[in-house]
Design an enzyme around this catalytic site. Structure first.
Site, PDB file in Angstrom:
ATOM      1  CG  HIS A   1     -22.353 -55.273  -0.549  1.00  0.00           C
ATOM      2  ND1 HIS A   1     -21.121 -54.952  -0.030  1.00  0.00           N
ATOM      3  CD2 HIS A   1     -22.777 -56.351   0.162  1.00  0.00           C
ATOM      4  CE1 HIS A   1     -20.805 -55.798   0.938  1.00  0.00           C
ATOM      5  NE2 HIS A   1     -21.799 -56.656   1.071  1.00  0.00           N
TER       6      HIS A   1
ATOM      7  CD  GLU B   1     -19.242 -51.744  -1.441  1.00  0.00           C
ATOM      8  OE1 GLU B   1     -18.135 -51.675  -1.978  1.00  0.00           O
ATOM      9  OE2 GLU B   1     -19.576 -52.684  -0.681  1.00  0.00           O
TER      10      GLU B   1
ATOM     11  CG  ASN C   1     -16.531 -57.288   1.818  1.00  0.00           C
ATOM     12  OD1 ASN C   1     -16.183 -57.107   2.993  1.00  0.00           O
ATOM     13  ND2 ASN C   1     -17.743 -57.691   1.479  1.00  0.00           N
TER      14      ASN C   1
ATOM     15  CB  SER D   1     -21.793 -61.024   0.553  1.00  0.00           C
ATOM     16  OG  SER D   1     -22.826 -61.020   1.471  1.00  0.00           O
TER      17      SER D   1
HETATM   18  N1  LIG Z   1     -25.569 -60.958   6.721  1.00  0.00           N
HETATM   19  C1  LIG Z   1     -24.763 -59.987   6.273  1.00  0.00           C
HETATM   20  O1  LIG Z   1     -23.971 -59.372   7.021  1.00  0.00           O
HETATM   21  C2  LIG Z   1     -24.828 -59.573   4.814  1.00  0.00           C
HETATM   22  C3  LIG Z   1     -24.258 -58.347   4.434  1.00  0.00           C
HETATM   23  C4  LIG Z   1     -24.358 -57.951   3.094  1.00  0.00           C
HETATM   24  C5  LIG Z   1     -24.988 -58.771   2.178  1.00  0.00           C
HETATM   25  N2  LIG Z   1     -25.515 -59.972   2.578  1.00  0.00           N
HETATM   26  C6  LIG Z   1     -26.203 -60.808   1.563  1.00  0.00           C
HETATM   27  O2  LIG Z   1     -27.604 -60.609   1.688  1.00  0.00           O
HETATM   28  C7  LIG Z   1     -28.308 -61.812   1.302  1.00  0.00           C
HETATM   29  C8  LIG Z   1     -29.178 -62.256   2.468  1.00  0.00           C
HETATM   30  O3  LIG Z   1     -28.371 -62.482   3.596  1.00  0.00           O
HETATM   31  P1  LIG Z   1     -28.986 -62.613   5.063  1.00  0.00           P
HETATM   32  O4  LIG Z   1     -27.831 -62.524   5.986  1.00  0.00           O
HETATM   33  O5  LIG Z   1     -30.145 -61.679   5.201  1.00  0.00           O
HETATM   34  O6  LIG Z   1     -29.522 -64.119   5.021  1.00  0.00           O
HETATM   35  P2  LIG Z   1     -30.705 -64.800   5.870  1.00  0.00           P
HETATM   36  O7  LIG Z   1     -30.444 -66.263   5.819  1.00  0.00           O
HETATM   37  O8  LIG Z   1     -30.847 -64.123   7.188  1.00  0.00           O
HETATM   38  O9  LIG Z   1     -32.019 -64.438   5.015  1.00  0.00           O
HETATM   39  C9  LIG Z   1     -32.303 -64.996   3.758  1.00  0.00           C
HETATM   40  C10 LIG Z   1     -33.814 -65.098   3.654  1.00  0.00           C
HETATM   41  O10 LIG Z   1     -34.164 -65.444   2.311  1.00  0.00           O
HETATM   42  C11 LIG Z   1     -35.292 -66.303   2.389  1.00  0.00           C
HETATM   43  N3  LIG Z   1     -35.426 -67.009   1.118  1.00  0.00           N
HETATM   44  C12 LIG Z   1     -34.710 -68.071   0.671  1.00  0.00           C
HETATM   45  N4  LIG Z   1     -35.132 -68.423  -0.568  1.00  0.00           N
HETATM   46  C13 LIG Z   1     -36.128 -67.572  -0.900  1.00  0.00           C
HETATM   47  C14 LIG Z   1     -36.950 -67.392  -2.045  1.00  0.00           C
HETATM   48  N5  LIG Z   1     -36.838 -68.190  -3.107  1.00  0.00           N
HETATM   49  N6  LIG Z   1     -37.860 -66.392  -2.046  1.00  0.00           N
HETATM   50  C15 LIG Z   1     -37.998 -65.593  -0.982  1.00  0.00           C
HETATM   51  N7  LIG Z   1     -37.242 -65.697   0.141  1.00  0.00           N
HETATM   52  C16 LIG Z   1     -36.318 -66.665   0.163  1.00  0.00           C
HETATM   53  C17 LIG Z   1     -34.995 -67.186   3.607  1.00  0.00           C
HETATM   54  O11 LIG Z   1     -36.134 -67.848   4.082  1.00  0.00           O
HETATM   55  C18 LIG Z   1     -34.421 -66.163   4.576  1.00  0.00           C
HETATM   56  O12 LIG Z   1     -35.437 -65.569   5.376  1.00  0.00           O
HETATM   57  C19 LIG Z   1     -27.220 -62.819   0.919  1.00  0.00           C
HETATM   58  O13 LIG Z   1     -27.001 -62.784  -0.462  1.00  0.00           O
HETATM   59  C20 LIG Z   1     -26.001 -62.300   1.690  1.00  0.00           C
HETATM   60  O14 LIG Z   1     -24.785 -62.720   1.114  1.00  0.00           O
HETATM   61  C21 LIG Z   1     -25.471 -60.383   3.878  1.00  0.00           C
END
Ligand SMILES: NC(=O)c1ccc[n+]([C@@H]2O[C@H](COP(=O)([O-])OP(=O)(O)OC[C@H]3O[C@@H](n4cnc5c(N)ncnc54)[C@H](O)[C@@H]3O)[C@@H](O)[C@H]2O)c1
Length: 303
Positions: free
Chosen positions: A133, A145, A184, A112
């Site tokens: 993104h 993005e 953002n 993010s």
């Molecule tokens: N949630 C949002 O609205 C959003 C929007 C855009 C970007 N993001 C970004 O996307 C990424 C994921 O966010 P999310 O909301 O899906 O988080 P989340 O916590 O729902 O999912 C993350 C997943 O990664 C897994 N994980 C952790 N370490 C790992 C590894 N070494 N190998 C494989 N899997 C692993 C976890 O078990 C979990 O299932 C982050 O960088 C976040 O900033 C999130």
């Protein structure tokens, strides 16, 4: 574009939705996660989304859960990482991924806010690394993005832009790896002024949101600010900016009002109180309303 082999690392909120979009478009997708339960529930979560959207559930057959990252990325054309928002974790993961892919496999991070440059600086082949993104939920919000670093090659950008356009997303090329990318930066420029209006007693939080939703928010989905500026005239826009810009918030850091809310434990939905109070029923209703709106917009796009 012919069908690609894609690996999604992280099967959480974003990862499972990203895998769904690629699989629905016909790509073969491997998905890896360190938590077994997240892999075990992957197919049912994607199936529920597809059912809800009235999409073809057979797409699940193209999603293959993999316990091992090395196995997930073996022989793929494209890897997108969606693990926790943790720089050291992402750096370590990409170093591991790079040891198991071809030199031309494209590597993308869905961070993010972490600079893509910081995540990718240790790679051997940085020309194939970039940011993508996505916005939540990935299967309802069109924008992705595509972020270029100082090392990213034109081929990697072109491939990634086309890959996302072909699966029905709206890719936007971010030519410099700046904090907040494009979406953002714009969103939080508005939020800064929204907080400031409340902080300065000009109106309450509900009024800020009502003004946006009842006025320019109505037009924003079809009329961007620069289209709007051209529509009303750049001369009128200049005149407005001369009067309004000196008056709006331009402090470089977060508002003390926001800092105070957090310090007082007023964390929004999480604590039931933030800029305003939220009952569990109000929270559910607002979440449902947003989803209904996004689904309707998606249906409108398809017609
Ligand atoms: N949630 C949002 O609205 C959003 C929007 C855009 C970007 N993001 C970004 O996307 C990424 C994921 O966010 P999310 O909301 O899906 O988080 P989340 O916590 O729902 O999912 C993350 C997943 O990664 C897994 N994980 C952790 N370490 C790992 C590894 N070494 N190998 C494989 N899997 C692993 C976890 O078990 C979990 O299932 C982050 O960088 C976040 O900033 C999130």
């Amino acid at each position: 574009m012919s069908k690609a082999k894609i690996a999604v690392i992280g099967a959480g909120l974003m990862g499972h939705g990203i895998a769904q979009v690629f699989a629905l478009a016909g790509h073969e997708v491997t998905v890896s996660d360190t938590v077994m339960k997240n892999l075990d529930t992957l197919a049912t979560r994607i199936a529920a989304n597809l059912r809800d959207l009235g999409e073809d559930e057979s797409a699940i057959a193209r999603v293959l859960p993999c316990v091992d990252v090395a196995e997930a990325v073996h022989g793929v054309d494209y890897v997108v990482e969606a693990v926790f928002e943790d720089l050291a974790l992402k750096q370590k993961l990409f170093a591991e991924i790079e040891a198991h892919v071809r030199p031309d496999t494209i590597l993308a991070s869905n961070t993010s806010v972490i600079p893509i440059t910081d995540i990718m600086r240790g790679l051997k082949h940085r020309e194939r690394a970039l940011g993508t993104h996505w916005w939540n939920p990935p299967f309802l919000v069109p924008l992705v993005e595509v972020i270029e670093t100082q090392w990213t090659g034109a081929d990697a950008i072109a491939f990634t832009m086309k890959l996302h356009a072909d699966v029905g997303k709206t890719p936007a090329h971010v030519k410099k790896d700046v904090p907040g990318f494009i979406g953002n930066r714009l969103q939080h420029a508005l939020w800064r002024e929204a907080v400031s209006l409340v902080e300065n007693g000009i109106c309450d939080a509900e009024t800020v949101d009502a003004v946006i939703k009842a006025a320019f928010g109505r037009r924003l989905a079809v009329l961007g600010p620069l289209e709007n500026a051209d529509m009303v005239g750049t001369d009128l826009t200049l005149a407005i900016h001369k009067t309004v810009l000196p008056a709006i918030d331009s402090r470089p850091g977060p508002s003390p009002y926001l800092e105070r809310l957090v310090a007082e434990g007023k964390l929004g939905f999480k604590s039931g109180d933030g800029f305003r109070k939220w009952t569990p029923a109000q929270q559910r209703e607002l979440r449902a309303k947003v989803l209904r709106h996004l689904k309707k917009a998606r249906e409108a796009d398809a017609t």
